[in-house]
Design a protein around this motif. Structure first.
Motif, mmCIF file in Angstrom:
data_model
loop_
_atom_site.group_PDB
_atom_site.id
_atom_site.type_symbol
_atom_site.label_atom_id
_atom_site.label_comp_id
_atom_site.label_asym_id
_atom_site.label_seq_id
_atom_site.Cartn_x
_atom_site.Cartn_y
_atom_site.Cartn_z
ATOM 1 N N ILE A 239 82.572 96.871 75.592
ATOM 2 C CA ILE A 239 81.927 97.832 75.218
ATOM 3 C C ILE A 239 81.243 98.142 73.712
ATOM 4 O O ILE A 239 81.738 98.089 72.775
ATOM 5 C CB ILE A 239 83.765 97.915 75.451
ATOM 6 N N GLU A 240 80.960 99.304 74.043
ATOM 7 C CA GLU A 240 79.913 99.734 73.153
ATOM 8 C C GLU A 240 79.606 101.090 73.030
ATOM 9 O O GLU A 240 79.281 101.682 74.350
ATOM 10 C CB GLU A 240 78.400 99.139 73.066
ATOM 11 N N ASN A 241 80.477 101.893 72.044
ATOM 12 C CA ASN A 241 79.710 103.239 71.915
ATOM 13 C C ASN A 241 80.699 104.191 73.173
ATOM 14 O O ASN A 241 80.207 105.095 73.368
ATOM 15 C CB ASN A 241 78.585 104.082 71.906
ATOM 16 N N GLY A 242 82.026 103.109 73.418
ATOM 17 C CA GLY A 242 82.777 103.332 74.201
ATOM 18 C C GLY A 242 82.473 103.186 75.696
ATOM 19 O O GLY A 242 82.998 103.666 76.683
ATOM 20 N N LYS A 243 81.606 102.671 76.051
ATOM 21 C CA LYS A 243 81.224 102.147 77.327
ATOM 22 C C LYS A 243 80.983 101.705 77.689
ATOM 23 O O LYS A 243 80.315 100.432 76.800
ATOM 24 C CB LYS A 243 79.213 103.347 77.885
ATOM 25 N N GLU A 244 81.263 101.165 78.957
ATOM 26 C CA GLU A 244 80.665 98.891 79.607
ATOM 27 C C GLU A 244 79.652 98.904 79.568
ATOM 28 O O GLU A 244 78.301 99.546 80.394
ATOM 29 C CB GLU A 244 81.117 99.125 80.505
ATOM 30 N N VAL A 245 78.634 97.998 78.815
ATOM 31 C CA VAL A 245 77.575 97.755 79.134
ATOM 32 C C VAL A 245 76.854 96.532 79.500
ATOM 33 O O VAL A 245 76.187 96.166 79.794
ATOM 34 C CB VAL A 245 76.625 98.301 77.207
ATOM 35 N N TYR A 246 77.758 95.790 79.324
ATOM 36 C CA TYR A 246 77.588 94.003 79.897
ATOM 37 C C TYR A 246 79.097 93.918 80.796
ATOM 38 O O TYR A 246 80.699 94.083 80.500
ATOM 39 C CB TYR A 246 76.950 93.360 78.966
ATOM 40 N N ARG A 247 79.258 93.360 81.818
ATOM 41 C CA ARG A 247 80.280 93.076 82.687
ATOM 42 C C ARG A 247 80.391 91.377 83.034
ATOM 43 O O ARG A 247 78.664 90.481 83.619
ATOM 44 C CB ARG A 247 80.805 93.810 83.468
ATOM 45 N N LYS A 248 80.644 89.961 82.866
ATOM 46 C CA LYS A 248 80.811 88.680 83.577
ATOM 47 C C LYS A 248 82.180 88.300 83.556
ATOM 48 O O LYS A 248 82.663 88.673 83.019
ATOM 49 C CB LYS A 248 79.767 88.119 82.665
ATOM 50 N N LYS A 249 82.067 87.083 84.293
ATOM 51 C CA LYS A 249 83.349 86.235 84.487
ATOM 52 C C LYS A 249 82.247 85.177 84.219
ATOM 53 O O LYS A 249 81.786 84.402 84.502
ATOM 54 C CB LYS A 249 83.801 86.359 86.180
ATOM 55 N N ILE A 250 83.609 84.613 83.196
ATOM 56 C CA ILE A 250 83.458 83.521 82.773
ATOM 57 C C ILE A 250 84.526 82.319 83.530
ATOM 58 O O ILE A 250 85.253 82.476 83.250
ATOM 59 C CB ILE A 250 83.344 83.707 81.046
ATOM 60 N N ARG A 251 83.885 81.379 82.820
ATOM 61 C CA ARG A 251 84.821 79.654 83.017
ATOM 62 C C ARG A 251 83.731 79.022 82.296
ATOM 63 O O ARG A 251 83.896 79.502 81.356
ATOM 64 C CB ARG A 251 83.645 79.629 84.496
ATOM 65 N N VAL A 252 85.065 77.944 82.024
ATOM 66 C CA VAL A 252 84.737 76.295 81.021
ATOM 67 C C VAL A 252 83.155 75.959 81.529
ATOM 68 O O VAL A 252 83.411 75.903 82.465
ATOM 69 C CB VAL A 252 85.685 75.367 81.802
ATOM 70 N N ASN A 253 82.669 75.975 80.475
ATOM 71 C CA ASN A 253 80.891 76.536 80.346
ATOM 72 C C ASN A 253 80.365 76.931 81.069
ATOM 73 O O ASN A 253 78.551 76.753 81.096
ATOM 74 C CB ASN A 253 80.549 74.665 81.070
ATOM 75 N N ASP A 254 80.457 78.392 81.456
ATOM 76 C CA ASP A 254 79.488 79.527 82.078
ATOM 77 C C ASP A 254 80.117 80.204 80.834
ATOM 78 O O ASP A 254 81.133 81.587 80.864
ATOM 79 C CB ASP A 254 80.405 79.744 83.198
ATOM 80 N N PRO A 255 79.850 80.984 79.315
ATOM 81 C CA PRO A 255 79.954 81.333 78.434
ATOM 82 C C PRO A 255 79.108 83.275 79.048
ATOM 83 O O PRO A 255 77.640 83.019 79.730
ATOM 84 C CB PRO A 255 79.949 81.150 77.643
ATOM 85 N N LEU A 256 80.169 83.473 78.358
ATOM 86 C CA LEU A 256 79.150 85.615 78.094
ATOM 87 C C LEU A 256 78.356 85.749 76.796
ATOM 88 O O LEU A 256 78.754 84.887 76.084
ATOM 89 C CB LEU A 256 80.604 86.657 78.501
ATOM 90 N N LYS A 257 77.081 85.769 77.042
ATOM 91 C CA LYS A 257 75.695 85.750 75.399
ATOM 92 C C LYS A 257 75.745 87.618 76.165
ATOM 93 O O LYS A 257 75.353 88.229 76.579
ATOM 94 C CB LYS A 257 75.273 85.280 76.433
#
Length: 442
Positions: A239-257
């Protein structure tokens, strides 16, 4: 005095000592888990050992002042060593002797002497063309009435392979220093529906505020029949400036960057508390997971770290001005935050699961990759590409009789040089003396 300092930093022994010390300390940093919660160290090592490890910096080796100092000293050592030895290598590479005086061929690793039927101009042309086919840069270094000298050079850049290696190592060290100084590792605990921009260090009171918020939309955890966790998945949003700018489902060894910061699925826990907060005339209700800090003012934070199920009192860590104070609070009782106009009370508790995220920023990673690439290129040049030089002296011995003396030097792979000189000899013999025996060979 300056000379002594210069000699000290240009010492190969210093480089060996620094490399061995870095290797040993890096092994220690691998064996001892880094930046963990103090309670974990106390459980594993005991209070006395933990104090010793913390004092020596072994609980955060790669950010310790002495590790940064070792990297800096190694970098200075590499630079000074390179500067000290560069003039000699430069002279060898760029200022070679280009003629082959009488008897000089005896000092060459490979040399041949042969008498040919033909003119000096014909022999010169054949030798030059053959060397060019072998990728040599050739030139006539001396031309007189009765003799001509040829000089050929190949892969002169290979002389600087060791400096390419030094440059690669230096860039890797710079990447390590950038990470040690500007990078960090910490954690965030987020229950479903909550968001935060606060990252806690694994040890110590330091808390970093991200320029954006991370929200946990959903946290799913599966268990084996034995009760061990099978898999856990976090659905995260930036969430940046009140808006969703990126979304991802993360698992072990599969991070969000996002913006160079990694969010890894690392752990899970239970517990979410809801605060009622008064800031002057403003009131708000905020929910946070256990262990996740809540900001009350500049440099002032609070986090719930435990719950007494019998009395419902909660253990807290109050962080202000870089210091941690432990305490206990009760639900529905209002407390005033020192040095602020903020009062708060815990008004609800839910035993829901929260996701434990490891947050990592490593700004030196790309620098290390660049340095590693240069290092590999340097090693290939230094170990597998030979620098070869060939000298030839063409002596007029009669109207159509010429003596060719040819030889060469190489910094590696004498057999390869010998094969190339044999190819030159085959070229001239096939044209000018098919039945003439070679006079000398060494």
């Amino acid at each position: 005095m300056l000379r002594k300092v210069y000699d000290f930093f240009s010492s190969v022994k210093l480089a060996i000592v620094l490399l061995l010390t870095l290797a040993v300390t890096s092994i220690i940093g691998t064996i001892i888990e880094q930046q963990q919660d103090p309670d974990k160290y106390l459980r594993e090592y005991g209070e006395t050992t933990y104090k010793i490890l913390k004092f020596l910096g072994f609980t955060d080796v790669y950010h310790s002042w002495w590790y940064i100092l070792l990297l800096t000293l190694l970098g200075i050592n590499l630079i000074v060593c390179s500067i000290k030895r560069l003039p000699k290598i430069w002279k060898i590479a760029k200022q070679p002797r280009k003629t082959l005086p009488e008897g000089a061929e005896k000092s060459l690793k490979v040399s041949h002497s042969i008498t040919l039927e033909g003119t000096g101009e014909e022999i010169k042309k054949t030798v030059t063309e053959t060397l060019k086919k072998l990728k040599y840069s050739t030139e006539v270094s001396l031309e007189e009435e009765n003799q001509t000298h040829l000089f050929a050079d190949k892969n002169v850049f290979a002389r600087f392979g060791v400096y390419i290696v030094h440059l690669g190592v230096l860039i890797v060290l710079i990447g390590g220093l950038v990470t040690a100084i500007f990078g960090y590792r910490g954690y965030m605990n987020l229950s479903e529906g909550t968001s935060s921009n606060l990252v806690s260090f694994f040890s110590g009171p330091k808390i970093i505020e991200l320029p954006f918020y991370v929200k946990c939309n959903k946290f799913t955890i599966d268990f084996y029949p034995s009760g061990m966790p099978k898999a856990y998945i976090s659905d995260l949003s930036i969430i940046e400036n009140g808006k969703e700018v990126y979304r991802k489902k993360i698992r072990v060894n599969d991070p969000l960057k996002y913006k160079g910061i990694y969010f890894y699925q690392a752990s899970y826990g239970q517990g979410e508390v809801t605060f009622h907060i008064k800031r002057g005339n403003k009131r708000e209700t905020v929910s946070v997971a256990f262990g996740q800090p809540l900001k009350f003012g500049e440099g002032t934070y609070l986090r719930i770290v435990s719950l007494d199920g019998r009395t419902m009192t909660m253990g807290i860590e109050f962080i202000q001005d870089g210091k941690i104070e432990e305490g206990v609070i009760k639900p529905f009782a209002f407390y005033k935050v020192p040095k602020t106009d903020v009062t708060f009370a815990v008004v609800d508790f839910k035993p829901v699961f929260y996701t434990g995220l490891q947050v990592s920023k490593d700004p030196g990673t790309w620098i290390v990759w660049v340095g590693s690439t240069i290092l590999i290129v340097g090693l290939i040049v230094a170990f597998f590409i030979p620098h070869r030089r060939v000298w030839a002296r063409i002596e007029k011995k009669g109207e159509r009789r010429v003596r060719l003396v040819i030889g060469g030097l190489t910094n590696k792979g004498t057999e390869g040089l010998a094969r190339e000189l044999e190819e030159v000899l085959r070229a001239v013999k096939s044209s000018y003396c098919p039945n003439t025996r070679r006079e000398e060979q060494s």
